[in-house]
Design an enzyme around this catalytic site. Structure first.
Site, PDB file in Angstrom:
ATOM      1  N   GLY A 249      28.574  32.194  62.305  1.00 22.45           N
ATOM      2  CA  GLY A 249      29.554  33.047  62.993  1.00 22.45           C
ATOM      3  C   GLY A 249      29.187  33.200  64.460  1.00 22.45           C
TER       4      GLY A 249
ATOM      5  N   ARG B 233      30.216  26.805  59.951  1.00 20.60           N
ATOM      6  CA  ARG B 233      29.313  27.023  58.818  1.00 20.60           C
ATOM      7  C   ARG B 233      29.392  25.704  58.048  1.00 20.60           C
ATOM      8  NH1 ARG B 233      28.679  32.681  59.138  1.00 20.60           N
ATOM      9  NH2 ARG B 233      30.595  33.847  59.486  1.00 20.60           N
TER      10      ARG B 233
ATOM     11  N   GLY C  60      22.585  32.738  62.990  1.00 23.25           N
ATOM     12  CA  GLY C  60      22.080  33.785  62.109  1.00 23.25           C
ATOM     13  C   GLY C  60      21.203  33.218  61.006  1.00 23.25           C
ATOM     14  N   ASP C  61      21.019  33.973  59.921  1.00 30.61           N
ATOM     15  CA  ASP C  61      20.033  33.548  58.919  1.00 30.61           C
ATOM     16  C   ASP C  61      20.429  32.256  58.178  1.00 30.61           C
ATOM     17  OD1 ASP C  61      21.990  34.787  57.483  1.00 30.61           O
ATOM     18  OD2 ASP C  61      20.656  36.091  56.337  1.00 30.61           O
TER      19      ASP C  61
ATOM     20  N   THR D 214      23.981  36.870  66.293  1.00 31.11           N
ATOM     21  CA  THR D 214      24.898  37.423  65.293  1.00 31.11           C
ATOM     22  C   THR D 214      25.176  38.876  65.659  1.00 31.11           C
ATOM     23  OG1 THR D 214      25.092  38.240  63.031  1.00 31.11           O
ATOM     24  CG2 THR D 214      22.872  37.764  63.760  1.00 31.11           C
TER      25      THR D 214
ATOM     26  N   ASP E 164      25.628  41.146  63.568  1.00 36.52           N
ATOM     27  CA  ASP E 164      25.191  42.026  62.477  1.00 36.52           C
ATOM     28  C   ASP E 164      23.835  42.708  62.717  1.00 36.52           C
ATOM     29  OD1 ASP E 164      27.474  41.130  61.231  1.00 36.52           O
ATOM     30  OD2 ASP E 164      26.454  39.632  60.013  1.00 36.52           O
TER      31      ASP E 164
ATOM     32  N   ASP F 175      20.953  41.706  61.804  1.00 34.25           N
ATOM     33  CA  ASP F 175      20.271  41.730  60.502  1.00 34.25           C
ATOM     34  C   ASP F 175      19.100  40.749  60.410  1.00 34.25           C
ATOM     35  OD1 ASP F 175      21.815  39.456  60.628  1.00 34.25           O
ATOM     36  OD2 ASP F 175      22.621  39.620  58.611  1.00 34.25           O
TER      37      ASP F 175
ATOM     38  N   ARG G 231      28.463  42.428  57.484  1.00 33.07           N
ATOM     39  CA  ARG G 231      28.141  41.755  56.222  1.00 33.07           C
ATOM     40  C   ARG G 231      27.487  42.746  55.262  1.00 33.07           C
ATOM     41  NH1 ARG G 231      28.361  36.222  55.444  1.00 33.07           N
ATOM     42  NH2 ARG G 231      28.347  35.838  57.662  1.00 33.07           N
TER      43      ARG G 231
HETATM   44  O1  F6P Z   1      27.897  37.445  60.400  1.00 30.05           O
HETATM   45  C1  F6P Z   1      28.873  37.823  61.314  1.00 30.05           C
HETATM   46  C2  F6P Z   1      30.143  38.222  60.587  1.00 30.05           C
HETATM   47  O2  F6P Z   1      31.108  38.581  61.563  1.00 30.05           O
HETATM   48  C3  F6P Z   1      29.978  39.337  59.556  1.00 30.05           C
HETATM   49  O3  F6P Z   1      29.892  40.605  60.128  1.00 30.05           O
HETATM   50  C4  F6P Z   1      31.189  39.121  58.701  1.00 30.05           C
HETATM   51  O4  F6P Z   1      30.970  39.602  57.393  1.00 30.05           O
HETATM   52  C5  F6P Z   1      31.336  37.619  58.699  1.00 30.05           C
HETATM   53  O5  F6P Z   1      30.655  37.131  59.846  1.00 30.05           O
HETATM   54  C6  F6P Z   1      32.751  37.112  58.723  1.00 30.05           C
HETATM   55  O6  F6P Z   1      32.709  35.730  58.618  1.00 30.05           O
HETATM   56  P1  F6P Z   1      33.949  34.768  58.877  1.00 30.05           P
HETATM   57  O7  F6P Z   1      34.186  34.704  60.357  1.00 30.05           O
HETATM   58  O8  F6P Z   1      33.517  33.472  58.320  1.00 30.05           O
HETATM   59  O9  F6P Z   1      35.127  35.388  58.189  1.00 30.05           O
END
Ligand code: F6P
Length: 324
Positions: free
Chosen positions: A11, A72, A102-103, A126, A128, A130, A172
């Site tokens: 992300g 991803r 991120g992780d 990220t 988050d 986290d 998340r």
């Molecule tokens: O990890 C960043 C994040 O924005 C989270 O806060 C959220 O849950 C997720 O990515 C959303 O992912 P996507 O953009 O794939 O819907």
């Protein structure tokens, strides 16, 4: 180290461009060639590489998103995908890379490093916040300010109509954005996954708010909260059990990931980019750059992935006191 590559993965988050700029310019400063890898690990597998120089990153420090695009990547989770990626890197003469993500991105990087002994340094990007091994991840501060700004606006209309709003924020499975934004925006309640206080306590708190003269209320809900109800179900629940409230829901969604990075994120990105390139040139590998007590530090990526960031208990207490 002759040629260093940089990619963004997972992300996106505000500050990624500032970090790319920092990596590219540090390479130029150190007389090391720099290649951009587009579309994260997918671009690595497909050899989507472009040579960068100091001027390739003009005017991006203030831009949200990532000029390198992000993905991803499922293929990189397979040994065949990683083999292709390795072949592409070797063919392009790349001797190490910096991954900003991120992780999930770091997990991919560690597996790749184990299989091919390929030098890699991570920069935590990220919203988050986290990732273990750093007090702040790139984009967290900007996202927080975006959320606070949005809640301030929601409060205007909540107050005009004497309404209760449930505002769902990202994060998340952690509650850093929710807790910090909730305190900063003066939320009446904050629901985070790290602390499930239960629905009775929510009702009790809302009942007390009304009694003590609050006409409108904001409840910030982390998307990963553990009440077992999503924001729409929470609305129904409160309407049913506490009909004194006119309730609305606002899901902030992906606007939290966009926008120009804050000054804090730009400075942090610039510092982390320099450290990442310096670490690779010094022969270090499989480490993540972080910030702890305002010092730029390195932590083994494996620890960064496995470790857990802890919710700030002092802030939880502050929040409890503020919602009296
Ligand atoms: O990890 C960043 C994040 O924005 C989270 O806060 C959220 O849950 C997720 O990515 C959303 O992912 P996507 O953009 O794939 O819907």
């Amino acid at each position: 180290m002759h040629k260093i590559a940089v990619l963004t993965s997972g992300g996106d988050s505000p500050g990624m461009n500032a970090a790319i700029r920092s990596v590219v310019r540090t390479c130029a400063y150190m007389n090391v060639e720099c290649m951009a890898i587009y579309r994260g690990y997918q671009g690595m597998i497909e050899g989507d590489f472009v040579a960068m120089n100091a001027r390739s990153v003009n005017n991006i420090i203030n831009k949200g998103g990532t000029i390198l695009k992000s993905a991803r990547c499922e293929d990189f989770k397979t040994p065949e995908g990683r083999k292709k990626a390795h072949e592409q890197l070797v063919q392009a003469g790349i001797s190490g890379f910096v991954v900003i993500g991120g992780d999930g991105s770091f997990t991919g990087a560690t597996i790749f490093n184990k299989e091919y002994d390929f030098p890699v340094i991570g920069i935590p990007g990220t919203i988050d916040n986290d990732i273990f091994g750093t007090r702040y991840t790139l984009g967290f501060d900007t996202a927080l300010n975006t959320v606070v700004d949005a809640i301030d606006k929601i409060r205007d209309t909540a107050s005009s109509h004497n309404r209760l709003f449930f505002v769902e924020v990202m994060g998340r499975d952690v509650g850093h954005i929710a807790l910090n934004a909730g305190v900063a925006a003066g939320a009446e309640e904050i629901l985070i996954p790290e602390e499930n206080l239960g629905l009775d306590r929510l009702l009790e708190s809302l009942r007390r708010s009304k009694k003590t003269g609050k006409s409108s209320s904001i409840v910030v809900v982390a998307e990963g909260d553990k009440t077992g109800k999503n924001v729409f179900e929470l609305k129904e629940y409160v309407e049913e059990h506490l009909p004194i409230y006119d309730v609305r829901v606002s899901v902030l969604g992906h606007m939290q990931r966009g926008g120009p990075p804050s000054a804090f994120d730009r400075v942090l990105a610039s510092r982390m980019g320099v450290k990442a390139v310096e670490a690779l040139i010094a022969g270090k590998t499989n480490l993540m750059v972080g910030i702890i007590d305002n010092e730029i530090v390195l932590t083994p990526i494996a620890e960064a992935i496995k470790g857990h960031t802890k919710i700030d208990r002092e802030l939880v207490r502050v929040s409890d006191i503020m919602t009296i």
